[in-house]
Design a protein around this motif. Structure first.
Motif, PDB file in Angstrom:
ATOM      1  N   GLN A  57      75.496  42.715  66.485  1.00  0.00           N
ATOM      2  CA  GLN A  57      75.936  41.336  66.682  1.00  0.00           C
ATOM      3  C   GLN A  57      76.181  41.058  68.164  1.00  0.00           C
ATOM      4  OE1 GLN A  57      75.047  39.615  64.392  1.00  0.00           O
ATOM      5  NE2 GLN A  57      76.653  39.137  62.939  1.00  0.00           N
ATOM      6  N   ASP A  58      76.706  42.035  68.889  1.00  0.00           N
ATOM      7  CA  ASP A  58      76.926  41.855  70.327  1.00  0.00           C
ATOM      8  C   ASP A  58      75.589  41.695  71.057  1.00  0.00           C
ATOM      9  OD1 ASP A  58      78.640  41.780  72.670  1.00  0.00           O
ATOM     10  OD2 ASP A  58      77.786  43.744  73.159  1.00  0.00           O
ATOM     11  N   THR A  59      74.626  42.508  70.686  1.00  0.00           N
ATOM     12  CA  THR A  59      73.295  42.395  71.288  1.00  0.00           C
ATOM     13  C   THR A  59      72.671  41.052  70.950  1.00  0.00           C
ATOM     14  OG1 THR A  59      73.018  44.784  71.145  1.00  0.00           O
ATOM     15  CG2 THR A  59      71.021  43.475  71.445  1.00  0.00           C
ATOM     16  N   ARG A  60      72.820  40.624  69.711  1.00  0.00           N
ATOM     17  CA  ARG A  60      72.290  39.328  69.277  1.00  0.00           C
ATOM     18  C   ARG A  60      72.919  38.189  70.086  1.00  0.00           C
ATOM     19  NH1 ARG A  60      73.627  35.317  65.548  1.00  0.00           N
ATOM     20  NH2 ARG A  60      71.813  34.349  64.613  1.00  0.00           N
ATOM     21  N   ARG A  61      74.229  38.283  70.284  1.00  0.00           N
ATOM     22  CA  ARG A  61      74.932  37.260  71.066  1.00  0.00           C
ATOM     23  C   ARG A  61      74.389  37.197  72.492  1.00  0.00           C
ATOM     24  NH1 ARG A  61      78.303  37.564  74.872  1.00  0.00           N
ATOM     25  NH2 ARG A  61      78.694  39.779  74.588  1.00  0.00           N
ATOM     26  N   LYS A  62      74.127  38.355  73.082  1.00  0.00           N
ATOM     27  CA  LYS A  62      73.605  38.391  74.451  1.00  0.00           C
ATOM     28  C   LYS A  62      72.212  37.777  74.527  1.00  0.00           C
ATOM     29  CE  LYS A  62      76.300  42.395  75.848  1.00  0.00           C
ATOM     30  NZ  LYS A  62      76.274  43.828  76.142  1.00  0.00           N
ATOM     31  N   ILE A  63      71.374  38.084  73.545  1.00  0.00           N
ATOM     32  CA  ILE A  63      70.020  37.512  73.529  1.00  0.00           C
ATOM     33  C   ILE A  63      70.090  36.002  73.401  1.00  0.00           C
ATOM     34  CG2 ILE A  63      67.902  37.330  72.154  1.00  0.00           C
ATOM     35  CD1 ILE A  63      68.199  40.334  71.569  1.00  0.00           C
ATOM     36  N   LEU A  64      70.936  35.510  72.508  1.00  0.00           N
ATOM     37  CA  LEU A  64      71.072  34.057  72.335  1.00  0.00           C
ATOM     38  C   LEU A  64      71.660  33.395  73.575  1.00  0.00           C
ATOM     39  CD1 LEU A  64      72.244  33.938  68.615  1.00  0.00           C
ATOM     40  CD2 LEU A  64      70.004  33.280  69.529  1.00  0.00           C
ATOM     41  N   ALA A  65      72.579  34.074  74.247  1.00  0.00           N
ATOM     42  CA  ALA A  65      73.139  33.524  75.486  1.00  0.00           C
ATOM     43  C   ALA A  65      72.067  33.429  76.563  1.00  0.00           C
ATOM     44  CB  ALA A  65      74.306  34.385  75.968  1.00  0.00           C
ATOM     45  N   ASP A  66      71.222  34.461  76.668  1.00  0.00           N
ATOM     46  CA  ASP A  66      70.115  34.425  77.627  1.00  0.00           C
ATOM     47  C   ASP A  66      69.179  33.263  77.323  1.00  0.00           C
ATOM     48  OD1 ASP A  66      71.096  36.651  78.903  1.00  0.00           O
ATOM     49  OD2 ASP A  66      69.631  38.041  78.026  1.00  0.00           O
ATOM     50  N   LYS A  67      68.895  33.091  76.049  1.00  0.00           N
ATOM     51  CA  LYS A  67      68.008  32.002  75.635  1.00  0.00           C
ATOM     52  C   LYS A  67      68.623  30.646  75.993  1.00  0.00           C
ATOM     53  CE  LYS A  67      65.720  30.098  71.577  1.00  0.00           C
ATOM     54  NZ  LYS A  67      65.513  30.214  70.134  1.00  0.00           N
TER      55      LYS A  67
END
Length: 90
Positions: A57-67
């Motif tokens: 979930q932390d990795t997912r959050r980072k990817i979405l933040a980058d997007k």
């Protein structure tokens, strides 16, 4: 940024998000769902699955933040171009 590179980045993000969703679903199933590990001596395995959920979930959050940051940069660039074109028309 070239359209080809943007497409590649978006595809890789989508694939990463899909994989992370699968990881989270499997870990939830093993730790909280019908696949729950019921044996007390295997409680540590359940905790490991919960850590996997947190990490994914932390990795997912980072990817979405980058997007989101990339989308904001694109919007800013478009606004700056509009402002420049208006200034040139005056």
């Amino acid at each position: 940024m070239s359209t080809e590179l943007e497409t590649k980045i978006q595809t890789e993000r989508d694939e990463a998000l899909a994989t992370l969703a699968e990881v989270v679903d499997e870990a939830r199933y093993k730790s909280l769902g019908d696949g729950r590990i019921r044996s007390p001596e295997k409680e540590r395995i359940r905790l490991k699955y919960l850590r996997v959920i947190i990490s994914a979930q932390d990795t997912r959050r980072k990817i979405l933040a980058d997007k989101e940051l990339e989308e904001l940069a694109e919007r800013l660039e478009a606004l700056e171009e509009q402002q420049e074109s208006r200034a040139g028309a005056v």
